[in-house]
Design an enzyme around this catalytic site. Structure first.
Site, short mmCIF file in Angstrom:
data_model
loop_
_atom_site.label_atom_id
_atom_site.label_comp_id
_atom_site.label_asym_id
_atom_site.label_seq_id
_atom_site.Cartn_x
_atom_site.Cartn_y
_atom_site.Cartn_z
N ASN A 182 98.17 0.34 -19.93
CA ASN A 182 97.46 1.02 -19.68
C ASN A 182 96.16 1.13 -20.04
OD1 ASN A 182 97.34 3.95 -19.40
ND2 ASN A 182 96.17 3.45 -21.43
N GLU A 183 94.91 0.39 -19.17
CA GLU A 183 93.95 0.31 -19.39
C GLU A 183 93.02 -0.06 -19.53
OE1 GLU A 183 92.60 5.24 -19.96
OE2 GLU A 183 91.93 4.10 -21.35
N ASN A 184 93.50 -1.78 -19.65
CA ASN A 184 92.96 -2.97 -20.44
C ASN A 184 92.48 -3.64 -19.85
OD1 ASN A 184 94.48 -2.48 -22.71
ND2 ASN A 184 95.72 -3.26 -22.61
#
Length: 825
Positions: A436-438
């Site tokens: 998630n979102e890295n």
């Protein structure tokens, strides 16, 4: 045959010089709460009073006494949170450092005092950080250095409650000769044939080495059992697994540690997402037999037959991201899921079923399990299998740069392998997602310079995880992250390519800006609102509620959360001064409108946009957040609005250029033929113009109609609005914000009638004026009450019937106190 003994009784938690009774599965916080040692961290500002718990070491103790005629006895932990040492009779049995894995230790013939010692998660994280070096993240806590539920350390919707304990079941397994060590069912469809390829691994005792064994597999006829939990053992099952006719069976003999078995099921019924068809599930029974035919071990699951892929083809709009199930392209109507409790051992199969049934009631067909939480219990996926809720499963990485060095790298690989094998039997699982979102964070959150070439997780998302999925579960697609454009050739969060997270709107803009673009797949977007009033009163006892009262601010974890809430209200309404009830209502209205604005616009642009996943479905404690269901399980108005905008058939007036466009969105499997009546009104309810249009939208299509100028309210007018009605559906368009519109003082009559089912009452509201966004807040009637309607817009003379359950002290005056609308009465 293998024997199993559940170790749920007789545990104690060592606290100071005392032993406190412990519940297993459970955690330190639940045991300290039960013993009265700590206050409830969900109440008031108690979160800060219990922070010390997460910074201490803890020990669980019991006496292990067992006798068995079997050759081998294993001590099995399904989940240890997190860094632990297991000591039996004064000797170390093993160490663990991963909450997301199971562990097995040979304790054959060994008895005595059993102790499970947990190191503080902070201490373990500090130890790893000293080995790997610093890495950036978006929060000040060290969650990227330990394989533990990241949101234990707090999030912008969750408290910092750092847990420890045996959070999943513990048992002894007694066995001889061999046992099933892993079963991987690869379930596919080839034409009209269902294929099941079973890759099986066994573990043998010394006497079983090289011994001929037989593996037998059977697929039984379709069934739909319910998820249940055995009260004594805590073991979760899914109803009858093999019932009725045997459809396919096969045997294979082998003398090694691995075997492959294939079965063909003729003409199976296909499993479909909800709204597209039924969800038949077939019992799959695997038995390991000794050379004399006696059973040694068994494994049972339910499987379904379907195909799933993601169409990521390039086109004139960019790069798509469309789920295709059984050859049918699907607009995904999704929600993001976080752990339903910050103390996850408290989430029961019944609670999973309640929450996921609430999701299905909102016409949701996809649930994304977010990467800062946990791989949920099998009971979660069982319910999704039954309800037709597609599951998007994140691997557990979120909002941080993760070191790729040891000891983390080995843990990540082992964790991924364990959970891919555990979860792959579930038909509802349709996507593995790397993080998630890295990937986005690396590009946009100023990570590159401080990292200075150090590892940050890219090797996991683009290397380790896709390799494991390809090896173990090639029947499902994998994507490297959310958001992710598909390659570094595009910005990771480019709305024209792949998946997109839309957070600029909530953070800085009016919700109308959702209509500024058309992402190919919007995997996160949302708007905050406080929880229900009854939830706030329970969580903040004795507090005089105000948006900025101490408890309200403590239960608002987002950066400038109240500022964003207030600015969202102010763009449309006058901000109430010292009227908490009005502020609370308007915040709920804006949340529902904001999410609806995005979904209506993006659905109207199908198939360019192929899905929306609202942040978020649920909460893990009482908090102001983006959730549709608050921390006490009460439905916000957003939940009712999701039911409307996620319905198969959606009628909307979508602002586009000079005026609204009528959109007829038909995601059902049959044509929608209807007559749409459009009426241009004055604020006093006078009809200026009325026209009817006969329209047809084919299955899975959208029809857009540019409206005649004579029907449109003049731009900027403060006393005209537009209403569209068709088949009981309604859409409204007001050309100016509410605070600029000449809303009449809302007048309506209220009466109460017995409900049709005898267990409810009907609140009947008859409008005498325009009544916009009428809301009955049922928890104001009774904390246990619920209503079947959310926000309603009524024209003069119209009547709304709201069914209320859980309320017995019926009083019209109390109902009036619980009714709110935009034009206050």
């Amino acid at each position: 045959m293998k024997d199993v003994t559940q170790l749920t009784e007789g545990w104690n938690l060592r606290h100071e010089d005392a032993l406190l009774p412990a519940t297993v599965p459970g955690c330190v916080h639940t045991d300290l709460l039960a013993a009265g040692v700590i206050p409830d961290p969900f109440i008031g500002r108690n979160e800060t009073e219990v922070a010390w718990v997460g910074r201490r070491a803890w020990s669980y103790v019991t006496e292990l006494a067992h006798r068995s005629a079997h050759e081998r006895t294993d001590l099995v932990f399904d989940g240890l949170d997190t860094a632990a040492e297991i000591i039996l009779a004064g000797e170390s049995v093993g160490r663990t450092r991963n909450m997301h894995r199971g562990y097995r230790f040979d304790v054959t013939g060994r008895t005595g005092a059993l102790e499970v010692r947990f190191t503080s998660a902070y201490e373990e994280a500090d130890r790893v950080r000293a080995l790997t070096g610093e890495r950036p993240n978006v929060y000040p806590e060290p969650f990227q250095y330990i394989r533990k539920m990241a949101c234990s350390f707090g999030w912008d919707w969750g408290p910092t409650v750092v847990t420890a304990g045996m959070w999943r079941p513990v048992r002894l397994e007694h066995w001889s000769t061999a046992r099933l060590d892993g079963v991987r069912p690869l379930v596919t469809v080839d034409g009209t044939t269902g294929r099941v390829e079973l890759a099986v691994r066994v573990e043998r005792t010394g006497s079983g080495a090289g011994r001929p064994l037989t593996l037998r597999a059977t697929v039984g006829s379709a069934t739909t059992g319910a998820v249940t939990e055995d009260a004594a053992s805590g073991e979760v099952t899914s109803g009858e697994v093999t019932t009725g006719e045997v459809l396919a069976t096969a045997d294979v003999s082998f003398d090694g540690d691995e075997a492959v078995l294939r079965l063909d099921v003729p003409q199976p019924e296909l499993w479909w997402p909800r709204g597209y068809g039924e969800q038949p599930l077939y019992g799959l029974d695997v038995t390991l037999l000794d050379e004399d035919g006696s059973p040694l071990d068994t494994w049972q699951r339910r499987i379904g037959f379907r195909t799933v892929e993601i169409d990521r083809s390039a086109d004139e709009y960019g790069t798509g991201f469309t789920f295709v199930v059984n050859g049918v392209r699907v607009f995904a109507r999704g929600v993001n899921w976080i752990p339903d409790d910050v103390l996850p051992s408290r989430v029961t199969p019944e609670r999973y079923r309640t929450r996921l049934t609430q999701a299905a009631a909102a016409n949701v067909d996809l649930v994304r399990i977010w990467g800062g939480g946990i791989y949920e219990d099998d009971a979660f996926y069982d319910v999704c299998d039954e309800l037709g809720l597609m599951v998007w499963q994140d691997f557990l990485f979120a909002c941080a740069a993760y070191p790729e060095e040891q000891p983390l790298r080995g843990e990540v690989e082992a964790e991924a392998r364990d959970n891919v094998v555990r979860l792959m039997p579930h038909t509802s699982l349709v996507l593995w997602n790397g993080n998630n979102e890295n990937l986005w964070g690396f590009r946009d959150w100023d990570w590159e310079q401080p990292l200075a070439g150090d590892s940050w997780g890219e090797g996991y998302y683009l290397g380790v995880l896709p390799r494991i999925v390809a090896e173990l579960d090639p029947t499902r697609p994998y994507t490297a992250g959310s958001p992710w454009s598909g390659s570094w050739d595009h910005h990771p969060n480019d709305p024209r390519h792949g998946t997109h997270h839309s957070w600029e709107v909530w953070n800085r803009q009016d919700y109308a800006e959702y209509r500024a673009d058309v992402p190919r797949f919007c995997a996160e977007f949302g708007w905050q609102a406080p929880p229900a009033l009854a939830t706030l009163r329970r969580a903040l006892p004795g507090e005089e509620l105000a948006p900025d009262s101490p408890g309200m601010l403590h239960h608002q974890k987002a950066e400038d959360g109240n500022g964003k809430l207030n600015r969202g209200i102010e763009r449309h309404f006058d901000l109430p001064d010292k009227d908490f009830g009005r502020w609370h209502y308007l915040a709920q209205v804006v949340q529902a409108r904001a999410v609806a604005a995005g979904i209506e616009h993006w659905r109207a642009n199908w198939p360019v946009c192929a899905g929306t996943v609202v942040w978020q479905l649920n909460d893990c404690w009482p908090v102001s957040s983006w959730a549709a269901i608050d921390g006490d399980g009460r439905l916000k108005p957003l939940h009712h609005e999701l039911r409307r905008v996620y319905a198969d058939r959606l009628l909307s007036l979508v602002p586009d250029g000079e005026g609204p466009v009528l959109a007829l969105d038909n995601q059902s499997g049959s044509p929608w033929r209807t007559t749409v009546t459009l009426r241009r009104f004055r604020a006093d309810g006078t009809v200026i113009r009325e026209e009817a249009f006969a329209l047809e939208a084919a299955a899975r299509t959208v029809v857009r109609l540019v409206l005649p100028a004579a029907l449109l309210p003049a731009p900027g007018t403060s006393d005209e609005f537009l209403v569209a009605d068709a088949d009981g559906l309604r859409a409204v368009h007001f050309p100016v914000p509410d605070k600029e519109f000449a809303h009449p003082a809302a007048r309506y009559d209220v009466r109460i009638e017995p409900g049709a089912d005898g267990d409810s009452v009907d609140v009947v509201v008859t409008a005498r004026t325009l009544v916009r966004d009428l809301l009955l807040q049922p928890d104001r009637l009774d904390p246990a009450a619920s209503a079947d309607q959310g926000l309603l817009t009524l024209l003069p003379g119209e009547e709304a019937r709201i069914a209320v359950t859980g309320w017995t002290d019926v009083d019209v005056a109390v109902v009036r106190e619980a009714l709110f609308s935009v034009g206050a009465e």
